[in-house]
Design an enzyme around this catalytic site. Structure first.
Site, PDB file in Angstrom:
ATOM      1  N   GLN A  13       4.747  -2.975  -1.123  1.00 24.17           N
ATOM      2  CA  GLN A  13       4.594  -2.865  -2.575  1.00 24.17           C
ATOM      3  C   GLN A  13       3.471  -1.893  -2.900  1.00 24.17           C
ATOM      4  O   GLN A  13       2.803  -1.383  -1.993  1.00 24.17           O
ATOM      5  CB  GLN A  13       4.274  -4.232  -3.209  1.00 24.17           C
ATOM      6  CG  GLN A  13       2.905  -4.777  -2.836  1.00 24.17           C
ATOM      7  CD  GLN A  13       2.684  -6.191  -3.351  1.00 24.17           C
ATOM      8  OE1 GLN A  13       3.512  -7.081  -3.207  1.00 24.17           O
ATOM      9  NE2 GLN A  13       1.518  -6.421  -3.954  1.00 24.17           N
ATOM     10  N   GLY A  14       3.284  -1.640  -4.177  1.00 24.31           N
ATOM     11  CA  GLY A  14       2.112  -0.923  -4.660  1.00 24.31           C
ATOM     12  C   GLY A  14       1.915   0.460  -4.056  1.00 24.31           C
ATOM     13  O   GLY A  14       2.855   1.237  -3.892  1.00 24.31           O
ATOM     14  N   ASP A  60       0.409  -8.614  10.844  1.00 22.61           N
ATOM     15  CA  ASP A  60      -0.791  -8.952  10.067  1.00 22.61           C
ATOM     16  C   ASP A  60      -1.900  -8.039  10.575  1.00 22.61           C
ATOM     17  O   ASP A  60      -2.274  -8.137  11.746  1.00 22.61           O
ATOM     18  CB  ASP A  60      -1.149 -10.434  10.287  1.00 22.61           C
ATOM     19  CG  ASP A  60      -2.425 -10.844   9.554  1.00 22.61           C
ATOM     20  OD1 ASP A  60      -2.653 -12.055   9.438  1.00 22.61           O
ATOM     21  OD2 ASP A  60      -3.196  -9.960   9.114  1.00 22.61           O
ATOM     22  N   TYR A 153     -15.120  -7.533  -1.869  1.00 20.53           N
ATOM     23  CA  TYR A 153     -14.164  -6.423  -1.794  1.00 20.53           C
ATOM     24  C   TYR A 153     -14.892  -5.093  -1.683  1.00 20.53           C
ATOM     25  O   TYR A 153     -14.591  -4.265  -0.808  1.00 20.53           O
ATOM     26  CB  TYR A 153     -13.264  -6.427  -3.036  1.00 20.53           C
ATOM     27  CG  TYR A 153     -12.320  -5.274  -3.121  1.00 20.53           C
ATOM     28  CD1 TYR A 153     -12.526  -4.248  -4.031  1.00 20.53           C
ATOM     29  CD2 TYR A 153     -11.209  -5.210  -2.296  1.00 20.53           C
ATOM     30  CE1 TYR A 153     -11.656  -3.180  -4.114  1.00 20.53           C
ATOM     31  CE2 TYR A 153     -10.323  -4.152  -2.368  1.00 20.53           C
ATOM     32  CZ  TYR A 153     -10.558  -3.135  -3.283  1.00 20.53           C
ATOM     33  OH  TYR A 153      -9.695  -2.067  -3.363  1.00 20.53           O
ATOM     34  N   LYS A 157     -14.944  -2.028   1.179  1.00 22.63           N
ATOM     35  CA  LYS A 157     -14.519  -0.654   0.877  1.00 22.63           C
ATOM     36  C   LYS A 157     -15.641   0.356   1.139  1.00 22.63           C
ATOM     37  O   LYS A 157     -15.384   1.485   1.554  1.00 22.63           O
ATOM     38  CB  LYS A 157     -13.994  -0.561  -0.556  1.00 22.63           C
ATOM     39  CG  LYS A 157     -12.693  -1.337  -0.760  1.00 22.63           C
ATOM     40  CD  LYS A 157     -11.587  -0.806   0.146  1.00 22.63           C
ATOM     41  CE  LYS A 157     -10.370  -1.674   0.143  1.00 22.63           C
ATOM     42  NZ  LYS A 157      -9.276  -1.131   0.995  1.00 22.63           N
ATOM     43  N   GLY A 184      -8.949   5.213  -7.975  1.00 19.26           N
ATOM     44  CA  GLY A 184      -9.694   4.605  -9.088  1.00 19.26           C
ATOM     45  C   GLY A 184      -9.051   3.287  -9.463  1.00 19.26           C
ATOM     46  O   GLY A 184      -8.991   2.363  -8.654  1.00 19.26           O
ATOM     47  N   VAL A 186      -5.632   1.627 -10.315  1.00 14.37           N
ATOM     48  CA  VAL A 186      -4.216   1.936 -10.130  1.00 14.37           C
ATOM     49  C   VAL A 186      -3.368   0.735 -10.538  1.00 14.37           C
ATOM     50  O   VAL A 186      -3.708  -0.409 -10.173  1.00 14.37           O
ATOM     51  CB  VAL A 186      -3.919   2.302  -8.663  1.00 14.37           C
ATOM     52  CG1 VAL A 186      -2.518   2.884  -8.520  1.00 14.37           C
ATOM     53  CG2 VAL A 186      -4.958   3.289  -8.119  1.00 14.37           C
TER      54      VAL A 186
HETATM   55  N1  LIG Z   1      -4.785  -0.939  -7.025  1.00  7.67           N
HETATM   56  C1  LIG Z   1      -5.949  -0.320  -7.138  1.00  7.67           C
HETATM   57  O1  LIG Z   1      -6.482  -0.132  -8.269  1.00  7.67           O
HETATM   58  C2  LIG Z   1      -6.672   0.207  -5.920  1.00  7.67           C
HETATM   59  C3  LIG Z   1      -7.761   1.060  -6.124  1.00  7.67           C
HETATM   60  C4  LIG Z   1      -8.476   1.518  -5.014  1.00  7.67           C
HETATM   61  C5  LIG Z   1      -8.083   1.163  -3.731  1.00  7.67           C
HETATM   62  N2  LIG Z   1      -7.008   0.349  -3.562  1.00  7.67           N
HETATM   63  C6  LIG Z   1      -6.652   0.018  -2.173  1.00  7.67           C
HETATM   64  O2  LIG Z   1      -5.330   0.517  -1.904  1.00  7.67           O
HETATM   65  C7  LIG Z   1      -4.680  -0.345  -0.958  1.00  7.67           C
HETATM   66  C8  LIG Z   1      -3.366  -0.829  -1.542  1.00  7.67           C
HETATM   67  O3  LIG Z   1      -3.668  -1.470  -2.759  1.00  7.67           O
HETATM   68  P1  LIG Z   1      -2.512  -2.005  -3.741  1.00  7.67           P
HETATM   69  O4  LIG Z   1      -3.098  -1.958  -5.115  1.00  7.67           O
HETATM   70  O5  LIG Z   1      -1.220  -1.321  -3.459  1.00  7.67           O
HETATM   71  O6  LIG Z   1      -2.427  -3.538  -3.283  1.00  7.67           O
HETATM   72  P2  LIG Z   1      -1.227  -4.592  -3.356  1.00  7.67           P
HETATM   73  O7  LIG Z   1      -1.883  -5.929  -3.240  1.00  7.67           O
HETATM   74  O8  LIG Z   1      -0.353  -4.334  -4.530  1.00  7.67           O
HETATM   75  O9  LIG Z   1      -0.426  -4.294  -2.008  1.00  7.67           O
HETATM   76  C9  LIG Z   1      -1.088  -4.491  -0.794  1.00  7.67           C
HETATM   77  C10 LIG Z   1      -0.055  -4.793   0.269  1.00  7.67           C
HETATM   78  O10 LIG Z   1      -0.761  -5.053   1.486  1.00  7.67           O
HETATM   79  C11 LIG Z   1      -0.212  -6.217   2.087  1.00  7.67           C
HETATM   80  N3  LIG Z   1      -1.198  -6.907   2.916  1.00  7.67           N
HETATM   81  C12 LIG Z   1      -2.275  -7.607   2.510  1.00  7.67           C
HETATM   82  N4  LIG Z   1      -2.909  -8.141   3.557  1.00  7.67           N
HETATM   83  C13 LIG Z   1      -2.209  -7.793   4.665  1.00  7.67           C
HETATM   84  C14 LIG Z   1      -2.350  -8.052   6.048  1.00  7.67           C
HETATM   85  N5  LIG Z   1      -3.330  -8.835   6.507  1.00  7.67           N
HETATM   86  N6  LIG Z   1      -1.453  -7.505   6.893  1.00  7.67           N
HETATM   87  C15 LIG Z   1      -0.433  -6.739   6.439  1.00  7.67           C
HETATM   88  N7  LIG Z   1      -0.228  -6.456   5.135  1.00  7.67           N
HETATM   89  C16 LIG Z   1      -1.121  -6.996   4.261  1.00  7.67           C
HETATM   90  C17 LIG Z   1       0.229  -7.093   0.919  1.00  7.67           C
HETATM   91  O11 LIG Z   1       1.213  -8.019   1.313  1.00  7.67           O
HETATM   92  C18 LIG Z   1       0.773  -6.051  -0.051  1.00  7.67           C
HETATM   93  O12 LIG Z   1       2.141  -5.812   0.167  1.00  7.67           O
HETATM   94  C19 LIG Z   1      -5.661  -1.489  -0.678  1.00  7.67           C
HETATM   95  O13 LIG Z   1      -6.383  -1.222   0.515  1.00  7.67           O
HETATM   96  C20 LIG Z   1      -6.619  -1.442  -1.875  1.00  7.67           C
HETATM   97  O14 LIG Z   1      -7.911  -1.937  -1.540  1.00  7.67           O
HETATM   98  C21 LIG Z   1      -6.285  -0.148  -4.608  1.00  7.67           C
HETATM   99  C1  LIG Z   2     -11.005  -2.314  -8.852  1.00  6.55           C
HETATM  100  C2  LIG Z   2     -10.719  -1.313  -7.793  1.00  6.55           C
HETATM  101  O1  LIG Z   2     -11.433  -0.318  -7.639  1.00  6.55           O
HETATM  102  C3  LIG Z   2      -9.576  -1.435  -6.871  1.00  6.55           C
HETATM  103  C4  LIG Z   2      -8.952  -2.761  -6.730  1.00  6.55           C
HETATM  104  O2  LIG Z   2      -9.989  -0.920  -5.620  1.00  6.55           O
END
Ligand SMILES: NC(=O)c1ccc[n+]([C@@H]2O[C@H](COP(=O)([O-])OP(=O)(O)OC[C@H]3O[C@@H](n4cnc5c(N)ncnc54)[C@H](O)[C@@H]3O)[C@@H](O)[C@H]2O)c1
Ligand SMILES: CC(=O)[C@H](C)O
Length: 257
Positions: A13-14, A60, A153, A157, A184, A186
């Site tokens: 996802q995501g 995992d 968190y 990071k 940023g 997302v």
């Molecule tokens: N969404 C944001 O605003 C944002 C901003 C900066 C950084 N990020 C980073 O980007 C990455 C993806 O974020 P996202 O928003 O798509 O998150 P999300 O939670 O929507 O998706 C994360 C995916 O990782 C999987 N996951 C979690 N733990 C796991 C594990 N132990 N083993 C295997 N899979 C696992 C989840 O099942 C999920 O499908 C993350 O590292 C997050 O910290 C997100």
């Molecule tokens: C709040 C943020 O910056 C994301 C989840 O990394």
């Protein structure tokens, strides 16, 4: 010429899903890794139904053996291994008074441990295949500046930026680059969950929670997963061959003092 092979964790996802689809468009074969097999299988099916070459693997990332097994399985399936995107992560909302040993240890095991095991497994595989490769790690704007309520968190990071720099220096001699992307705010399930929890803690509506994170965005809009995928496309491609140890802020126009 056979396709290059990329493995993306958290691809169900995501941002991970968007990265898998973008690297497919860039011509990669993609291994999609996730804890929930059905989620990564669904994305892999969508990619394959649209002419791509995707393969789903359950793992995992907090489990070192499972990460190594996933890299081995991807290499066996596709016949090569060139890029890993250590994207999987979790983002608990933790005002400092609420941090517990379990939350701290579990979050670091996934967000930091998952990146360390991914770097280790990928670099070992590149050495075994006797060629270089690219390692790309998910940090965050929260790994560049302190966000209230995200101590655990944010710590994970910030740590990923350090690991990116240390391993970049170690692996450069073997033509292995290590970089990070720092999105940023997302629009993904992770961000929705954070905004909801921050709002609930304050007794406010969800929109107020999201506003706490998005009000600094100069462009006035949340980033999309495909915006982040575009940066990862650059880091996975030949134009970034000269770069290593960098953490690219893709902050949607957030202006930090
Ligand atoms: N969404 C944001 O605003 C944002 C901003 C900066 C950084 N990020 C980073 O980007 C990455 C993806 O974020 P996202 O928003 O798509 O998150 P999300 O939670 O929507 O998706 C994360 C995916 O990782 C999987 N996951 C979690 N733990 C796991 C594990 N132990 N083993 C295997 N899979 C696992 C989840 O099942 C999920 O499908 C993350 O590292 C997050 O910290 C997100
Ligand atoms: C709040 C943020 O910056 C994301 C989840 O990394």
């Amino acid at each position: 010429m056979s396709k290059k092979v990329a493995l993306i964790t958290g691809a169900g996802q995501g941002i991970g899903e968007a990265i898998a689809k973008r690297l497919t468009k860039d011509g990669f074969s993609v291994a999609l890794v996730g804890r929930t097999k059905s989620k990564v299988e669904n994305v892999a099916k969508e990619i394959n139904d649209n002419g791509g070459d995707a393969y789903a693997i359950k793992a995992d990332v907090a489990d070192r053996d499972e990460v190594f097994a996933a890299v081995d399985e991807a290499t066996k399936h596709f016949g090569d291994f060139n890029v890993i995107v250590n994207n999987a992560g979790v983002a608990p909302t933790t005002p400092i008074s609420t941090v517990t040993p379990d939350v701290l240890n579990n979050t670091l095991a996934i967000n930091l441990g998952g990146v360390v095991w991914g770097i280790q497994a990928a670099s070992d595989k590149f050495h075994e295949l006797n060629h270089g490769g690219k390692i790309i790690n998910a940090s965050s704007q929260a790994g560049q500046v302190g966000n209230p309520n995200l101590t655990v968190y944010g710590a994970s990071k910030f740590a990923i930026r350090g690991v990116t720099q240390t391993t970049a220096r170690e692996l450069a001699k073997d033509n292995i680059t290590v970089n990070a992307y720092c999105p940023g705010i997302v629009k993904t399930p992770m961000m929705d969950d954070i905004a909801k929890k921050v709002a609930d803690n304050a007794g406010k509506p969800f929109e107020w929670g999201m506003e706490q994170f998005s009000k600094d965005i100069a462009l006035g809009r949340l980033s999309r997963p495909e915006d982040v995928a575009a940066c990862v496309s650059y880091l996975a491609g030949p134009d970034s061959d000269y770069m290593t140890g960098q953490s690219l802020l893709i902050d949607g126009g957030m202006v930090f003092s």
